[in-house]
Design a protein around this motif. Structure first.
Motif, short mmCIF file in Angstrom:
data_model
loop_
_atom_site.label_atom_id
_atom_site.label_comp_id
_atom_site.label_asym_id
_atom_site.label_seq_id
_atom_site.Cartn_x
_atom_site.Cartn_y
_atom_site.Cartn_z
N ALA A 13 42.44 -7.39 -42.82
CA ALA A 13 41.85 -7.29 -41.46
C ALA A 13 42.80 -6.60 -40.49
O ALA A 13 42.77 -6.86 -39.29
N GLY A 14 43.67 -5.72 -41.00
CA GLY A 14 44.50 -4.91 -40.10
C GLY A 14 43.65 -3.83 -39.44
O GLY A 14 42.42 -3.83 -39.57
N SER A 16 43.06 -0.76 -40.15
CA SER A 16 42.25 0.03 -41.08
C SER A 16 41.00 -0.76 -41.49
O SER A 16 39.88 -0.24 -41.42
N ARG A 41 49.03 -12.56 -36.56
CA ARG A 41 50.17 -12.48 -37.46
C ARG A 41 50.99 -11.22 -37.08
O ARG A 41 50.44 -10.22 -36.65
N VAL A 43 53.10 -7.87 -37.61
CA VAL A 43 53.31 -6.77 -38.55
C VAL A 43 54.02 -5.66 -37.77
O VAL A 43 53.84 -5.54 -36.55
N ILE A 44 54.82 -4.87 -38.44
CA ILE A 44 55.53 -3.78 -37.76
C ILE A 44 54.54 -2.63 -37.50
O ILE A 44 53.57 -2.47 -38.22
N ARG A 105 51.80 -5.98 -32.18
CA ARG A 105 50.74 -5.91 -33.19
C ARG A 105 50.05 -7.25 -33.45
O ARG A 105 48.85 -7.26 -33.77
N ASN A 127 42.63 -16.26 -47.12
CA ASN A 127 42.01 -16.07 -48.43
C ASN A 127 42.63 -14.82 -49.03
O ASN A 127 42.67 -13.78 -48.38
N VAL A 129 42.96 -11.97 -52.12
CA VAL A 129 42.39 -11.32 -53.30
C VAL A 129 43.44 -11.38 -54.41
O VAL A 129 44.57 -10.91 -54.21
N GLY A 292 44.65 3.57 -45.46
CA GLY A 292 45.84 3.13 -44.72
C GLY A 292 47.06 2.97 -45.59
O GLY A 292 47.26 3.67 -46.58
N PHE A 297 52.44 5.47 -47.49
CA PHE A 297 53.19 5.37 -46.22
C PHE A 297 54.41 6.26 -46.33
O PHE A 297 55.16 6.18 -47.29
N PRO A 300 58.31 6.15 -40.36
CA PRO A 300 57.86 5.82 -39.00
C PRO A 300 58.23 6.83 -37.91
O PRO A 300 57.83 6.64 -36.78
N SER A 304 52.95 7.46 -37.11
CA SER A 304 51.62 7.88 -37.58
C SER A 304 50.89 6.80 -38.39
O SER A 304 49.72 6.98 -38.74
N GLY A 305 51.55 5.67 -38.69
CA GLY A 305 50.99 4.69 -39.64
C GLY A 305 49.64 4.13 -39.24
O GLY A 305 48.69 4.18 -40.02
N VAL A 306 49.53 3.58 -38.03
CA VAL A 306 48.26 2.96 -37.63
C VAL A 306 47.18 4.03 -37.51
O VAL A 306 46.04 3.83 -37.94
N THR A 307 47.54 5.17 -36.94
CA THR A 307 46.55 6.24 -36.77
C THR A 307 46.05 6.73 -38.12
O THR A 307 44.86 6.96 -38.31
#
Ligand code: FAD
Length: 414
Positions: A13-14, A16, A41, A43-44, A105, A127, A129, A292, A297, A300, A304-307
Motif C-alpha cells: 500500500a505504498g 505505487s 509506517r 519508509v525512506i 512518508r 497481512n 504475502v 515501483g 531502484f 536517490p 526519482s523513486g516515488v515518481t
C-alpha cells in the motif's frame, strides 16, 4: 472464510500500490490491497518530483494531499564547497507541474492509503504475502496475518507494488544484481532546532562533499528535517561506532550543514541501507506485473523513486484494466519499453553524476540557461519528453558538454 476472489490483487500500500488500486477502483475493477505492516509506517523517500503530481491528480488522490500542508518544493539546490547550483522547476523545458512537496512518508503514505480506501478499495494491513501459485494467468496467493492465520486470494492479475519487500522477484527468482556501483546510505529525521528563518531553512539541498559522497537535507513543514548521506558502501562502512556516531562524524564533512545538525535530537537511531540499487530479470509475466521499487531502484540522487513508483503503478493499472476487460495487450511494447526508457535515462544521469561529468555541468559558471532548463525537466521527472535532446541523447550529451567544459569553452559555446 479463508478464501476469496478478486479481479486484481495489489501487493503493498505504498504510493505505487495506492495509485494502481485507485485507478482500478475508479474503473470499476474489483481490487484488493494486501499490506504487510500497520500504517502509518516509516519508509525512506521524502523528496518528490513534480511529475508525480500528474499521477495523483489523474487518480483523484491529489486533493487530499493538498490539504496536508506539506512543505512545498519548487526546485532544488546543489552545493559543492562554495559553489551553488539552484534549479527552479518553473524554468524547465517541458510543460508540466512546477512544484511538488517534501513529505514525511509515514504521514504521506497513510493519507494515500486512507484516500484509496474511500474509493472502495479494501486494504488488509498486517497481512503478508508469503506464496503465489499461477495457473496460466490466474493465481492463488497465500497470505499470513499477524496472528499467523492463513488465507488465500484468487486473482486474475497481480500487481506487485511491494517496494523493498520485492515479493514476486523473490518468490519467482527474478532478482538480479544492479549494474550500478555499490552505494549505501545512512539517514534519520532530525529535530531541526537550529533551522534558519525563511527560505534558507526550508530549501531542499544536496551537498556534494566528495565526488561520490553527498548529503541530503529535506526540511518538512512540521519543523523536522530528513538528513542522510549516500556514498560508496566501503565509505559508509569505514565509519565506526553506533549509527548516530557514524552520522555525526560524516556531518563534519559538510561545512554548510555541520553546525545546524551537530548534536540535534533524532526521531530515531539513524538507519543504514546497504547496496540499495536493485534490478530484476523481467517486470511482467503471465498474470502479474511488477511496479515501483519492487522492480528497479537506481539511486536517490535525483529523488526519482516515488515518481517512478507512481508512473509505473499508474501505467500498470491502465494496462491491467484493459486486460481484465478482454483486450490483448503487448506488454513488451506498452509496459517494458516505456519503463525501460525511463530507467535508461535515469541510469545515464546517475552514472554521469558519479563520474563527475554532470556535476561539471551543474556548477559551471556562467550558467547556460538553455542546457539548464533541459536538465531541469529531468530533475522534475519529465524523462519521457522526446523533444528534449538531453533525454533522447541521454547517453552522450552530458559527456560531450562536460568535455567542452574541460576544454575551457565558455557557457555560450556549450
Ligand atoms: C537512501 C534512499 C533515499 C531515497 N530518497 C528518495 C527520495 O528522496 N525521493 C524519492 O522519491 N524516493 C527516494 N527513495 C526511493 C523510495 O524509497 C522508493 O522508491 C519508494 O518508496 C517506492 O515506493 P513503492 O510504492 O514502490 O514501495 P514502498 O513505498 O516501499 O511500499 C511498499 C509496501 O509494500 C509492503 N510490503 C512489502 N512486502 C510485503 C509483503 N510480503 N506482503 C504485503 N505487503 C508487503 C511494504 O510494507 C510497503 O508498505 C530513496 C531510496 C533510498 C534507498
Amino acid at each position: 472464510m479463508n478464501e476469496e476472489s478478486v479481479d486484481v490483487l495489489v501487493i503493498g500500500a505504498g504510493p505505487s500500490g495506492c495509485v494502481s488500486a485507485s485507478y482500478l477502483a475508479n474503473n470499476n475493477i474489483n481490487v484488493k490491497i494486501i499490506e504487510k505492516v500497520k500504517f502509518p509506517r516509516y519508509v525512506i523517500g521524502e523528496s518528490l518530483l513534480p511529475r508525480c503530481m500528474d499521477h495523483f491528480d489523474e487518480v483523484g488522490l491529489l486533493d487530499a494531499l493538498k490539504e496536508q500542508n506539506y512543505e512545498i518544493k519548487r526546485g532544488a539546490r546543489f552545493l559543492r564547497g562554495d559553489e551553488v547550483c539552484n534549479f527552479d522547476f518553473s524554468k524547465k523545458f517541458t510543460d508540466g507541474w512546477d512544484w511538488t512537496w517534501q513529505v514525511p512518508r509515514a504521514h504521506f503514505d497513510n493519507v494515500l492509503a486512507e484516500e484509496t480506501k474511500k474509493k472502495g478499495v479494501e486494504i488488509d494491513f498486517e497481512n503478508e504475502v508469503i506464496a503465489v501459485e499461477f495457473d496460466g494467468s490466474n493465481s492463488k496467493t497465500t497470505i499470513r496475518d499477524i496472528d499467523g492465520n492463513i488465507k488465500y486470494i484468487n486473482a486474475k492479475y497481480i500487481i506487485d507494488a511491494s517496494g523493498y519487500g520485492r515479493v514476486l522477484p523473490g518468490l519467482l527468482d527474478l532478482k538480479k544484481p544492479s549494474a550500478l556501483p555499490k552505494h549505501s546510505s545512512i539517514f534519520t529525521i532530525a529535530k531541526d532546532i537550529n533551522r534558519p528563518e525563511g527560505e534558507e531553512g526550508t530549501l531542499i539541498t544536496f551537498d556534494v562533499v566528495d565526488l561520490e559522497v553527498w548529503l541530503w537535507v529535506i526540511p518538512f513543514s512540521d519543523g523536522t528535517t530528513s538528513i542522510g548521506f549516500v556514498g560508496p558502501t566501503e565509505f559508509i562502512n569505514s565509519h565506526k561506532g553506533s549509527s548516530t556516531e557514524m552520522l555525526e562524524e560524516m556531518l563534519n564533512m559538510s561545512d554548510f550543514f555541520k553546525e545546524r545538525f551537530k548534536g540535534v535530537p533524532h526521531l530515531f537511531e539513524p538507519k543504514i541501507i546497504q547496496n540499495f540499487s536493485t534490478a530484476v530479470k523481467q517486470i511482467y509475466g503471465d498474470g502479474y506485473i511488477i511496479t515501483g521499487n519492487s522492480g528497479e531502484f537506481l539511486d536517490p540522487i535525483f529523488s526519482s523513486g516515488v515518481t517512478f513508483a507512481t508512473e509505473t503503478g499508474l501505467l500498470a493499472a491502465k494496462l491491467v484494466t484493459r486486460i481484465i476487460k478482454g483486450e490483448e495487450i503487448d506488454l513488451d511494447k506498452e509496459y517494458v519499453k516505456p519503463v525501460q526508457f525511463g530507467v535508461d535515462v535515469f541510469t545515464s544521469y546517475v552514472n554521469e553524476w558519479y563520474s563527475g561529468n554532470l556535476q561539471k555541468l551543474f556548477f559551471h559558471k556562467p550558467e547556460n540557461p538553455d542546457i539548464k532548463e533541459k536538465i531541469c525537466s529531468i530533475l522534475a521527472g519529465y524523462v519521457w519528453d522526446q523533444t528534449n535532446p538531453f533525454i533522447t541523447k541521454h547517453n552522450r550529451l552530458v559527456k560531450s558538454v562536460a568535455h567542452l567544459i574541460d576544454m575551457g569553452k565558455e557557457a555560450k559555446d556549450l
